[in-house]
Design a protein around this motif. Structure first.
Motif, PDB file in Angstrom:
ATOM      1  N   SER A  36       0.822  -1.191   0.000  1.00 53.76           N
ATOM      2  CA  SER A  36       0.000   0.000   0.000  1.00 53.76           C
ATOM      3  C   SER A  36       0.865   1.253   0.000  1.00 53.76           C
ATOM      4  O   SER A  36       1.831   1.359   0.744  1.00 53.76           O
ATOM      5  CB  SER A  36      -0.844  -0.065   1.254  1.00 53.76           C
ATOM      6  OG  SER A  36      -1.721   0.985   1.281  1.00 53.76           O
ATOM      7  N   ASN A  38       0.805   4.413   1.134  1.00 51.58           N
ATOM      8  CA  ASN A  38       1.234   5.217   2.273  1.00 51.58           C
ATOM      9  C   ASN A  38       2.101   4.416   3.237  1.00 51.58           C
ATOM     10  O   ASN A  38       2.931   4.966   3.929  1.00 51.58           O
ATOM     11  CB  ASN A  38       0.024   5.870   2.976  1.00 51.58           C
ATOM     12  CG  ASN A  38      -0.695   4.952   3.933  1.00 51.58           C
ATOM     13  OD1 ASN A  38      -0.588   3.733   3.869  1.00 51.58           O
ATOM     14  ND2 ASN A  38      -1.458   5.543   4.832  1.00 51.58           N
ATOM     15  N   LYS A  39       1.924   3.097   3.267  1.00 49.58           N
ATOM     16  CA  LYS A  39       2.723   2.271   4.181  1.00 49.58           C
ATOM     17  C   LYS A  39       4.194   2.292   3.785  1.00 49.58           C
ATOM     18  O   LYS A  39       5.084   2.298   4.619  1.00 49.58           O
ATOM     19  CB  LYS A  39       2.225   0.827   4.185  1.00 49.58           C
ATOM     20  CG  LYS A  39       0.809   0.672   4.673  1.00 49.58           C
ATOM     21  CD  LYS A  39       0.654   1.115   6.126  1.00 49.58           C
ATOM     22  CE  LYS A  39      -0.735   0.874   6.660  1.00 49.58           C
ATOM     23  NZ  LYS A  39      -1.774   1.679   6.044  1.00 49.58           N
ATOM     24  N   LYS A  42       5.533   5.424   5.151  1.00 46.38           N
ATOM     25  CA  LYS A  42       5.596   5.442   6.617  1.00 46.38           C
ATOM     26  C   LYS A  42       6.720   4.563   7.167  1.00 46.38           C
ATOM     27  O   LYS A  42       7.244   4.816   8.238  1.00 46.38           O
ATOM     28  CB  LYS A  42       4.254   4.977   7.211  1.00 46.38           C
ATOM     29  CG  LYS A  42       3.159   6.021   7.078  1.00 46.38           C
ATOM     30  CD  LYS A  42       2.022   5.764   8.047  1.00 46.38           C
ATOM     31  CE  LYS A  42       1.203   4.560   7.692  1.00 46.38           C
ATOM     32  NZ  LYS A  42       0.109   4.329   8.646  1.00 46.38           N
ATOM     33  N   ASN A  67      -2.789  -4.052   5.845  1.00 47.87           N
ATOM     34  CA  ASN A  67      -1.889  -3.508   4.832  1.00 47.87           C
ATOM     35  C   ASN A  67      -0.497  -3.267   5.416  1.00 47.87           C
ATOM     36  O   ASN A  67       0.506  -3.396   4.727  1.00 47.87           O
ATOM     37  CB  ASN A  67      -2.424  -2.172   4.304  1.00 47.87           C
ATOM     38  CG  ASN A  67      -3.727  -2.336   3.534  1.00 47.87           C
ATOM     39  OD1 ASN A  67      -3.928  -3.330   2.853  1.00 47.87           O
ATOM     40  ND2 ASN A  67      -4.604  -1.352   3.647  1.00 47.87           N
ATOM     41  N   CYS A 166      -7.815   8.363   7.376  1.00 49.58           N
ATOM     42  CA  CYS A 166      -6.919   8.071   8.499  1.00 49.58           C
ATOM     43  C   CYS A 166      -7.342   6.895   9.334  1.00 49.58           C
ATOM     44  O   CYS A 166      -8.525   6.615   9.526  1.00 49.58           O
ATOM     45  CB  CYS A 166      -6.638   9.260   9.401  1.00 49.58           C
ATOM     46  SG  CYS A 166      -7.781  10.568   9.442  1.00 49.58           S
ATOM     47  N   GLY A 167      -6.306   6.179   9.798  1.00 47.74           N
ATOM     48  CA  GLY A 167      -6.453   5.058  10.726  1.00 47.74           C
ATOM     49  C   GLY A 167      -5.779   5.455  12.025  1.00 47.74           C
ATOM     50  O   GLY A 167      -6.427   5.845  12.989  1.00 47.74           O
ATOM     51  N   THR A 168      -4.439   5.406  12.032  1.00 50.02           N
ATOM     52  CA  THR A 168      -3.700   5.903  13.200  1.00 50.02           C
ATOM     53  C   THR A 168      -3.524   7.418  13.126  1.00 50.02           C
ATOM     54  O   THR A 168      -3.213   8.049  14.128  1.00 50.02           O
ATOM     55  CB  THR A 168      -2.291   5.285  13.285  1.00 50.02           C
ATOM     56  OG1 THR A 168      -1.534   5.716  12.137  1.00 50.02           O
ATOM     57  CG2 THR A 168      -2.338   3.764  13.299  1.00 50.02           C
ATOM     58  N   GLY A 169      -3.640   7.979  11.923  1.00 52.41           N
ATOM     59  CA  GLY A 169      -3.439   9.420  11.746  1.00 52.41           C
ATOM     60  C   GLY A 169      -2.002   9.788  11.391  1.00 52.41           C
ATOM     61  O   GLY A 169      -1.689  10.969  11.206  1.00 52.41           O
ATOM     62  N   THR A 170      -1.135   8.789  11.271  1.00 55.85           N
ATOM     63  CA  THR A 170       0.281   9.074  10.994  1.00 55.85           C
ATOM     64  C   THR A 170       0.470   9.743   9.631  1.00 55.85           C
ATOM     65  O   THR A 170       1.207  10.718   9.501  1.00 55.85           O
ATOM     66  CB  THR A 170       1.094   7.757  11.036  1.00 55.85           C
ATOM     67  OG1 THR A 170       0.794   7.082  12.251  1.00 55.85           O
ATOM     68  CG2 THR A 170       2.581   8.031  10.956  1.00 55.85           C
ATOM     69  N   MET A 171      -0.216   9.200   8.612  1.00 55.82           N
ATOM     70  CA  MET A 171      -0.094   9.804   7.284  1.00 55.82           C
ATOM     71  C   MET A 171      -0.611  11.247   7.317  1.00 55.82           C
ATOM     72  O   MET A 171       0.025  12.141   6.760  1.00 55.82           O
ATOM     73  CB  MET A 171      -0.881   8.999   6.247  1.00 55.82           C
ATOM     74  CG  MET A 171      -1.012   9.736   4.913  1.00 55.82           C
ATOM     75  SD  MET A 171      -1.767   8.788   3.596  1.00 55.82           S
ATOM     76  CE  MET A 171      -3.368   8.370   4.247  1.00 55.82           C
ATOM     77  N   TYR A 251     -10.477   1.906   3.548  1.00 57.81           N
ATOM     78  CA  TYR A 251     -10.086   3.321   3.659  1.00 57.81           C
ATOM     79  C   TYR A 251     -10.564   4.193   2.493  1.00 57.81           C
ATOM     80  O   TYR A 251     -11.291   5.159   2.687  1.00 57.81           O
ATOM     81  CB  TYR A 251      -8.557   3.441   3.738  1.00 57.81           C
ATOM     82  CG  TYR A 251      -7.926   2.806   4.941  1.00 57.81           C
ATOM     83  CD1 TYR A 251      -7.942   3.456   6.177  1.00 57.81           C
ATOM     84  CD2 TYR A 251      -7.289   1.571   4.859  1.00 57.81           C
ATOM     85  CE1 TYR A 251      -7.347   2.891   7.297  1.00 57.81           C
ATOM     86  CE2 TYR A 251      -6.682   0.993   5.977  1.00 57.81           C
ATOM     87  CZ  TYR A 251      -6.709   1.654   7.184  1.00 57.81           C
ATOM     88  OH  TYR A 251      -6.128   1.097   8.280  1.00 57.81           O
ATOM     89  N   SER A 279      -4.386   6.312  -0.870  1.00 55.62           N
ATOM     90  CA  SER A 279      -3.304   5.710  -0.085  1.00 55.62           C
ATOM     91  C   SER A 279      -3.110   4.227  -0.352  1.00 55.62           C
ATOM     92  O   SER A 279      -2.329   3.574   0.333  1.00 55.62           O
ATOM     93  CB  SER A 279      -3.584   5.969   1.396  1.00 55.62           C
ATOM     94  OG  SER A 279      -4.969   5.834   1.660  1.00 55.62           O
ATOM     95  N   GLY A 280      -3.812   3.668  -1.333  1.00 54.80           N
ATOM     96  CA  GLY A 280      -3.582   2.265  -1.708  1.00 54.80           C
ATOM     97  C   GLY A 280      -4.543   1.321  -1.013  1.00 54.80           C
ATOM     98  O   GLY A 280      -5.742   1.595  -0.922  1.00 54.80           O
ATOM     99  N   GLY A 281      -4.027   0.196  -0.516  1.00 50.83           N
ATOM    100  CA  GLY A 281      -4.860  -0.745   0.233  1.00 50.83           C
ATOM    101  C   GLY A 281      -5.674  -1.700  -0.610  1.00 50.83           C
ATOM    102  O   GLY A 281      -6.492  -2.467  -0.071  1.00 50.83           O
TER     103      GLY A 281
HETATM  104  C1  LIG Z   1      -3.001   2.226   6.733  1.00 50.18           C
HETATM  105  C2  LIG Z   1      -3.805   2.935   5.718  1.00 50.18           C
HETATM  106  C3  LIG Z   1      -4.383   4.183   5.967  1.00 50.18           C
HETATM  107  C4  LIG Z   1      -4.281   4.860   7.302  1.00 50.18           C
HETATM  108  O1  LIG Z   1      -3.021   5.427   7.525  1.00 50.18           O
HETATM  109  P1  LIG Z   1      -2.679   6.012   8.960  1.00 50.18           P
HETATM  110  O2  LIG Z   1      -1.341   6.621   8.765  1.00 50.18           O
HETATM  111  O3  LIG Z   1      -2.641   4.854   9.915  1.00 50.18           O
HETATM  112  O4  LIG Z   1      -3.720   6.972   9.339  1.00 50.18           O
HETATM  113  C5  LIG Z   1      -5.091   4.794   4.968  1.00 50.18           C
HETATM  114  N1  LIG Z   1      -5.245   4.199   3.768  1.00 50.18           N
HETATM  115  C6  LIG Z   1      -4.725   3.000   3.501  1.00 50.18           C
HETATM  116  C7  LIG Z   1      -4.986   2.391   2.177  1.00 50.18           C
HETATM  117  C8  LIG Z   1      -3.985   2.324   4.462  1.00 50.18           C
HETATM  118  O5  LIG Z   1      -3.487   1.115   4.183  1.00 50.18           O
END
Ligand SMILES: *Cc1c(COP(=O)(O)O)cnc(C)c1O
Length: 295
Positions: A36, A38-39, A42, A67, A166-171, A251, A279-281
């Motif tokens: 993915s 953004n991963k 990160k 992801n 956002c999930g953790t909000g890091t991106m 996401y 951000s992919g996934g």
């Molecule tokens: C992990 C992920 C996110 C969330 O990213 P965070 O930095 O954890 O907020 C968003 N979109 C995709 C596709 C992800 O895999």
């Protein structure tokens, strides 16, 4: 040799769905079909730090469809590090497609019960003391720093809004860190009831820097993290048909839905220009029954 594509582009939305607002999507999903977008950003500085500290193994946490898990496996392999995934839940009879891919990239798994999974610090002590630990989802300063690079190449000052899931909000923290002062950064939260995310983002932002405004919308989770009721699936298919834009069930489908609703509800003015981060996934869609999606 594992490689990442540089073939990222920006896709401008063309259909009636976005009500004539200038909406453009940065296709980080094109970096790699499994890893993915953004991963990858990160993880970069965590792996660099592991190498600086002369660790040979990176360990992290995640669920069976994560992801982050598969991206960690891939990224570690590409720089010659071993990877360990601490996976939530009992070992399944058949590995999910996500875990199969991670295994192919050389990741070793340890399955732990949901109750024990919550006790991360306790779990860490059960492993080699010289592992390099990355927190679940890559949350933290180094993750923010890597995500800061997303906008470096593709941002330009004509964009008025930058919007991401956002999930953790890091991106999102990384986007806030590099957005321009006049840009408004908006996060669409994929988790239900994670009101504290604003605080989690603040905690990993540089303190002594003037940063643009950001806000988080909490009403586009479609029932909760990874929940994908049929209206969401129908939306993903409709979006594909109208724009040939593939999205994932966790996401980016919810992100695109939110932007469509904002356009419809006249959140933007006609001169605004919106940059959405895809951000992919997409690998997560492999968990759906065949033919659920048209793409
Ligand atoms: C992990 C992920 C996110 C969330 O990213 P965070 O930095 O954890 O907020 C968003 N979109 C995709 C596709 C992800 O895999």
């Amino acid at each position: 040799m594992l490689s990442i594509s540089k073939d990222i582009d920006i896709q401008k939305m063309q259909s009636h769905l976005f009500c004539q607002i200038d909406v453009q999507v940065l296709r980080l999903d094109k970096i790699h079909p499994i890893v993915s977008g953004n991963k990858w950003f990160k993880l970069k500085y965590y792996l660099q730090e592991a190498i600086i500290q002369q660790k040979n193994t990176v360990a992290t946490f995640g669920g069976a469809f994560s992801n982050h898990i598969v991206a960690t496996a891939f990224a570690c392999k590409s720089v010659g590090l071993n990877s360990i995934g601490i996976i939530r839940g009992e070992e399944p009879k058949h590995l999910s497609s996500t875990l199969q891919a991670a295994k192919e990239y050389g990741m070793e798994f340890h399955f732990v019960s949901r109750a024990n999974f919550i006790e991360k610090e306790n779990l860490k002590t059960q492993f080699e003391p010289n592992f390099y630990w990355v927190s679940e989802g890559g949350y933290g300063l180094l993750g923010m720093q890597g995500a800061s690079e997303i906008l470096q190449e593709y941002n330009d000052d004509s964009f008025t809004h930058i919007i991401a899931s956002c999930g953790t909000g890091t991106m999102l923290a990384g986007l806030v860190n590099t957005a321009m002062p006049h840009q408004k950064v908006l996060g669409i939260c994929a988790l239900k009831g994670y009101e504290n995310i604003h605080h989690s983002i603040q905690q990993i932002l540089p303190a002594n820097k003037q940063l643009p405004d950001f806000s988080i919308l909490h009403n586009y989770h479609f029932g909760g993290y990874a929940k994908h009721p049929s209206p969401l699936i129908e939306w993903m298919n409709a979006l594909w048909q109208a724009e040939q834009l593939p999205t994932d069930i966790v996401y980016t489908s919810k992100l695109m839905y939110a932007v469509k609703e904002l356009c419809k509800n006249q959140y933007f003015s006609s001169t605004d220009k919106v940059l959405i981060i895809h951000s992919g996934g997409l690998q997560g869609n492999l968990s759906l029954p065949k033919h659920t999606l048209r793409f």
